[in-house]
Scaffold this active site. Structure first.
Site, PDB file in Angstrom:
ATOM      1  N   LYS A  44       0.780  -1.139  -0.012  1.00 41.05           N
ATOM      2  CA  LYS A  44       0.033  -0.137   0.112  1.00 41.05           C
ATOM      3  C   LYS A  44       0.847   1.397  -0.133  1.00 41.05           C
ATOM      4  O   LYS A  44       1.986   1.390   0.744  1.00 41.05           O
ATOM      5  CB  LYS A  44      -0.943  -0.081   1.240  1.00 41.05           C
ATOM      6  CG  LYS A  44      -1.941   0.988   1.302  1.00 41.05           C
ATOM      7  CD  LYS A  44      -2.824   0.553   2.427  1.00 41.05           C
ATOM      8  CE  LYS A  44      -4.108   1.791   2.440  1.00 41.05           C
ATOM      9  NZ  LYS A  44      -4.937   1.786   3.729  1.00 41.05           N
ATOM     10  N   SER A  97      -9.865   1.423   2.614  1.00 37.14           N
ATOM     11  CA  SER A  97      -8.984   2.400   1.795  1.00 37.14           C
ATOM     12  C   SER A  97      -7.833   1.551   1.307  1.00 37.14           C
ATOM     13  O   SER A  97      -7.302   1.889   0.114  1.00 37.14           O
ATOM     14  CB  SER A  97      -8.262   3.346   2.775  1.00 37.14           C
ATOM     15  OG  SER A  97      -7.649   2.874   3.573  1.00 37.14           O
ATOM     16  N   SER A 129     -10.108  -0.592   6.725  1.00 37.97           N
ATOM     17  CA  SER A 129      -9.462  -0.438   5.430  1.00 37.97           C
ATOM     18  C   SER A 129      -8.588  -1.760   5.015  1.00 37.97           C
ATOM     19  O   SER A 129      -8.358  -1.711   3.790  1.00 37.97           O
ATOM     20  CB  SER A 129      -8.365   0.624   5.694  1.00 37.97           C
ATOM     21  OG  SER A 129      -9.282   1.865   5.521  1.00 37.97           O
TER      22      SER A 129
END
Lengths: 100, 480
Positions: free
Chosen positions: B78, B153, B177
């Site tokens: 990420k 997310s 997330s």
């Protein structure tokens, strides 16, 4: 219950948060923050008399590393990532009201 | 949909010399080339770096040494985890082009375990969102249906694993997330106990809630990755002073005799799709058939999770994001003095949702409102923690929905921030309590889209949680 968030509140909070909001953002945020705060205010429905706050989920306090010298971040790499640098320091616009 | 087998299989093959890490990387780069333009899982694909890292792994094997448990396994990071010299953006204009001067601890650990970092994945800006639509660089699309969101997310990481771009990925979970996009993309996603994985080098959103964790196609692969990244790190003062959890050893010990509670407040909720509720019940039935004792249980304060979360998380975010002031890194918009430069930089650099949360958090912390909002939310956090601790006296693990719905269409919730926030209704309680939780794929719902079932456990209960997740995976008919 939550007081309604006003335009003046939004302008004040934007100044605290160092955000130069546009007129359109001020208008939309006034409504949006009002709706979110109204929802979030339901926390006030719970009786928390004598309940301590939790700032952190773990009971971890006073954590120290061994006091050993270690290299810091490489100065050249750090300064290379800054918007402006001069003489091994971060360069910024004037801070106080003096003439440049 | 996976390209070239699971992580454990790849690592075994690379370690034994049956395949080269270079071949494995080339296969995955081919998969990325074929479908990434449609999916947009990555902010940056590190093709050359991945090839070089794979060659280095192959050299270790050729020398007769062991490259580690993730030997040659492509891994997607990420893009809120610092990679030295490699652009790290948080999907924000304010950090566009920034090259961190150090690596996050998790990055060092996955490399030390032999993994090959193949790219930096898209996210909602600063991890604020539930659909990956809040990225400054455009949304990621769900590999199961590109008209729909991957969740968020960590949507890019979830989509990368679901699309076969990488067998493993890392995400961060502040309010769901990792788990929610895992559910929406049909992969496994784990939020460990707060403090099990170092946050050093994870760009902070809400520091008392943020936790890094794995994505994988299977429970076993997720276990391999969590064993590699977990364990104490002196660079993170909130890191628990213990080694990484041992997960693989007991993974197949079964669930016989375990007490499993179905959480009413995280399953029987308004707006939940009937097939998601049925999946939770069916997973419970599978555990019962495997010898677990299943009952329903109430965690009453969990109902207030979203309200407390959307005061605490924005408050912490407004403080953490004060560092983006145009001085030390990232964007600067020049102005006549520092205060105007700060405000102009932040106005230009932050997207709409980030500004909304900074404003919300600053308001909740401001004079006259601090105790009524932030203080009260922290006291409610105590009630939620106490409720879970009480329930865990009677149950070894809990199960619930991960997301109330399957993946929704792009744009469906962007006009209504509160509707987007309610995507996290089943996931935020575990962030507030700090306890571990994970999502396991279990069947499909509307449109054939994946459903995730959530498994929750008490603090440091990862080993039991993984055993239960494994049993659910087997009940879902997905035995690797």
């Amino acid at each position: 219950m939550a007081e309604r968030i006003t335009r003046a509140d939004v302008e004040h909070v934007a100044q605290l948060a160092r955000l130069a909001l546009t007129e359109e953002e001020i208008v939309s945020l006034t409504g949006e923050l009002g709706a979110i705060v109204d929802y979030a205010a339901q926390v006030s429905a719970l009786d928390t008399h004598d309940v301590p706050p939790t700032a952190h989920p773990l009971p971890v306090v006073n954590v120290f590393r061994p006091d050993e010298a270690r290299p810091g971040l490489p100065r050249d790499e750090v300064l290379a990532a800054a918007p402006a640098a001069e003489d091994d320091r971060f360069r910024v616009p004037r801070i106080l009201g003096e003439e440049p | 949909m996976t390209g070239g087998g699971g992580a454990r299989r790849i690592a075994d093959d690379v370690r034994s010399g049956a395949r080269t890490a270079r071949d494995v990387v080339e296969e995955h780069l081919t998969a990325i080339a074929a479908r990434e333009p449609e999916i947009h899982a990555f902010n940056l694909v590190l093709a050359d770096e991945a090839r070089a890292a794979a060659d280095a792994v192959d050299e270790v094997v050729a020398r007769g040494d062991d490259p580690g448990p993730l030997a040659g396994v492509p891994l997607a990071l990420k893009d809120n985890m610092c990679t030295r010299g490699i652009v790290t953006t948080c999907s924000s204009r304010i950090l566009e082009g920034w090259r961190p001067p150090y690596d996050a601890t998790v990055v060092e650990r996955v490399r030390a375990a032999g993994a090959v970092v193949i790219g930096k994945t898209n996210l909602d800006e600063f991890a604020m969102g539930s659909s990956t639509e809040n990225s400054a660089f455009g949304p990621t699309r769900n590999p199961h249906d590109p008209t729909r969101v991957p969740g968020g997310s960590s949507g890019g990481s979830a989509a990368a694993v679901a699309a076969g771009f990488a067998p493993l990925a890392l995400g961060s979970d502040t309010g769901g997330s990792i788990r929610q996009p895992a559910a929406l993309c049909g992969v496994v996603g784990v939020k460990p106990t707060y403090g099990v994985v170092s946050r050093y080098g994870l760009i902070a959103f809400a520091s008392s809630l943020d936790q890094i964790g794995p994505f994988a196609a299977t429970v076993e692969d997720a276990a391999v990755l969590l064993e590699a990244i977990g364990g104490h790190d002196p660079c993170d003062s909130t890191s628990i002073a213990r080694p990484a959890p041992s997960l693989l050893a007991g993974l197949d010990d079964g669930v016989s005799g375990l007490r499993v509670g179905i959480v009413d407040e995280m399953t029987e909720i308004d707006g939940i799709e009937p097939r998601v509720r049925e999946a939770v019940r069916a997973a419970a039935g599978g555990l019962e058939a495997a010898g677990a004792k299943v009952d329903t249980v109430s965690v009453p304060s969990a109902t207030y999770g979203i309200a407390a979360y959307y005061l605490i998380a924005p408050a912490e975010a407004s403080s953490n994001l004060a560092r983006y002031d145009g001085v030390r890194y990232g964007l600067r918009v020049d102005a006549e003095d520092v205060a105007h430069m700060n405000a102009a930089t932040r106005e230009a650099g932050f997207g709409r949702e980030v500004k909304r949360r900074i404003m919300l958090g600053t308001y909740a912390l401001s004079a006259g409102y601090y105790d009524a909002y932030y203080g009260q939310a922290q006291r409610v956090r105590t009630l939620i923690l106490r409720d879970f601790e009480r329930v865990y006296e009677q149950f070894d693990v809990l199960i619930a929905a991960t997301s109330p719905t399957v993946a929704f269409e792009l744009g469906a919730k962007t006009a209504d921030p509160l509707a987007m926030y309610l995507c996290d209704v089943c996931t935020v309680p575990a962030n507030l309590s700090g306890h571990p939780a994970m999502s396991v794929p279990f069947g499909t719902g509307e449109g054939g889209l994946p459903i995730g079932v959530q498994v929750l456990a008490p603090a440091l209960g990862e080993a039991t949680m993984f055993r239960v997740a494994r049993a659910i995976e087997q009940a879902a008919g997905k035995t690797p």
